[in-house]
Scaffold this motif. Structure first.
Motif, PDB file in Angstrom:
ATOM      1  N   CYS A  65       0.858  -1.177   0.000  1.00  0.00           N
ATOM      2  CA  CYS A  65       0.000   0.000   0.000  1.00  0.00           C
ATOM      3  C   CYS A  65       0.897   1.230   0.000  1.00  0.00           C
ATOM      4  O   CYS A  65       1.444   1.597   1.034  1.00  0.00           O
ATOM      5  CB  CYS A  65      -0.906  -0.025   1.226  1.00  0.00           C
ATOM      6  N   ARG A  76      -0.546   3.303  -5.171  1.00  0.00           N
ATOM      7  CA  ARG A  76      -0.494   1.981  -5.785  1.00  0.00           C
ATOM      8  C   ARG A  76      -0.825   0.948  -4.709  1.00  0.00           C
ATOM      9  O   ARG A  76      -0.160   0.887  -3.680  1.00  0.00           O
ATOM     10  CB  ARG A  76       0.882   1.688  -6.374  1.00  0.00           C
ATOM     11  N   GLU A  78      -1.343  -3.103  -4.218  1.00  0.00           N
ATOM     12  CA  GLU A  78      -1.082  -4.393  -4.867  1.00  0.00           C
ATOM     13  C   GLU A  78      -1.690  -5.518  -4.043  1.00  0.00           C
ATOM     14  O   GLU A  78      -1.472  -5.615  -2.847  1.00  0.00           O
ATOM     15  CB  GLU A  78       0.419  -4.611  -5.031  1.00  0.00           C
ATOM     16  N   THR A  86      -0.393 -11.400  -8.673  1.00  0.00           N
ATOM     17  CA  THR A  86      -0.793 -10.132  -8.087  1.00  0.00           C
ATOM     18  C   THR A  86      -1.473  -9.258  -9.139  1.00  0.00           C
ATOM     19  O   THR A  86      -1.338  -9.490 -10.332  1.00  0.00           O
ATOM     20  CB  THR A  86       0.423  -9.361  -7.537  1.00  0.00           C
ATOM     21  N   ALA A  88      -2.823  -4.830  -9.412  1.00  0.00           N
ATOM     22  CA  ALA A  88      -2.694  -3.553  -8.715  1.00  0.00           C
ATOM     23  C   ALA A  88      -3.764  -2.564  -9.163  1.00  0.00           C
ATOM     24  O   ALA A  88      -4.244  -2.613 -10.293  1.00  0.00           O
ATOM     25  CB  ALA A  88      -1.311  -2.963  -8.969  1.00  0.00           C
ATOM     26  N   PHE A  90      -3.999   1.646  -9.214  1.00  0.00           N
ATOM     27  CA  PHE A  90      -3.082   2.773  -9.087  1.00  0.00           C
ATOM     28  C   PHE A  90      -3.675   3.997  -9.769  1.00  0.00           C
ATOM     29  O   PHE A  90      -4.598   3.896 -10.585  1.00  0.00           O
ATOM     30  CB  PHE A  90      -1.707   2.436  -9.686  1.00  0.00           C
ATOM     31  N   GLU A 108      -5.886   1.720 -13.780  1.00  0.00           N
ATOM     32  CA  GLU A 108      -5.486   0.362 -14.133  1.00  0.00           C
ATOM     33  C   GLU A 108      -5.936  -0.038 -15.538  1.00  0.00           C
ATOM     34  O   GLU A 108      -5.385  -0.958 -16.126  1.00  0.00           O
ATOM     35  CB  GLU A 108      -5.937  -0.657 -13.097  1.00  0.00           C
TER      36      GLU A 108
END
Length: 169
Positions: A65, A76, A78, A86, A88, A90, A108
């Motif tokens: 974070c 961002r 994740e 993963t 994310a 952002f 994103e």
């Protein structure tokens, strides 16, 4: 125990209301039993934010974070169970006005919303209004599943705020 009611485009679960305000806009409201400065801090302090943002029921942890919460700053978030799997979220902060308003982008993909959260304090409680405006009706339709976790997120935020308020009493 949450009471859940659905009425057209409005979902009320517990004390959280999720409403489709237009073809491109979702609005979520809830009153928190905490002053605006504490609710604002829970949205802008990465350590606090990480404690409530991800609904526990999905079982996927927030791996990192990063938040530079200021006008022009970036974030961002994740998610994933391991480093190989993963994804994310952002974007950047367009406007940050402590302790009353935060506006940010979700970058994103090309269908990301512009999100706004407004904190209005009255008698030591905070009315929080969270709005997401999408570029198209189709983009909002595709993202509606993401709003289902909002009542759970706000329950988790409520629990965090109660512990923060107790610690400061």
């Amino acid at each position: 125990m949450n009471d859940r009611q659905e009425n057209g485009s409005v979902l009320i679960e517990g004390r959280t209301t999720v409403k489709r305000a237009s073809e491109v806009e979702m609005v979520v409201t809830r009153i928190f039993d905490a002053p605006a400065r504490i609710v604002f801090e829970a949205w802008t302090n990465p350590e606090l934010f990480a404690r409530w943002w991800v609904p526990k029921s999905i079982g996927i942890p927030l791996r990192s974070c990063e938040m530079d919460v200021r006008t022009g700053g970036t974030y961002r978030l994740e998610f994933g169970k391991d480093a190989e799997n993963t994804w994310a979220f952002f974007g950047k902060y367009l406007e940050v006005v402590p302790p009353s308003r935060i506006v940010w982008t979700n970058e994103e993909d090309e269908n990301g919303a512009v999100s706004t959260v407004i904190f209005v304090e009255k008698d030591g409680k905070t009315l929080l209004t969270f709005t997401e405006v999408y570029p198209t009706k189709e983009a909002l339709d595709e993202s509606l599943g993401g709003m289902e976790g909002t009542p759970e997120q706000f329950e988790q935020l409520d629990e965090l705020l109660a512990s923060l308020s107790a610690g400061r009493a």
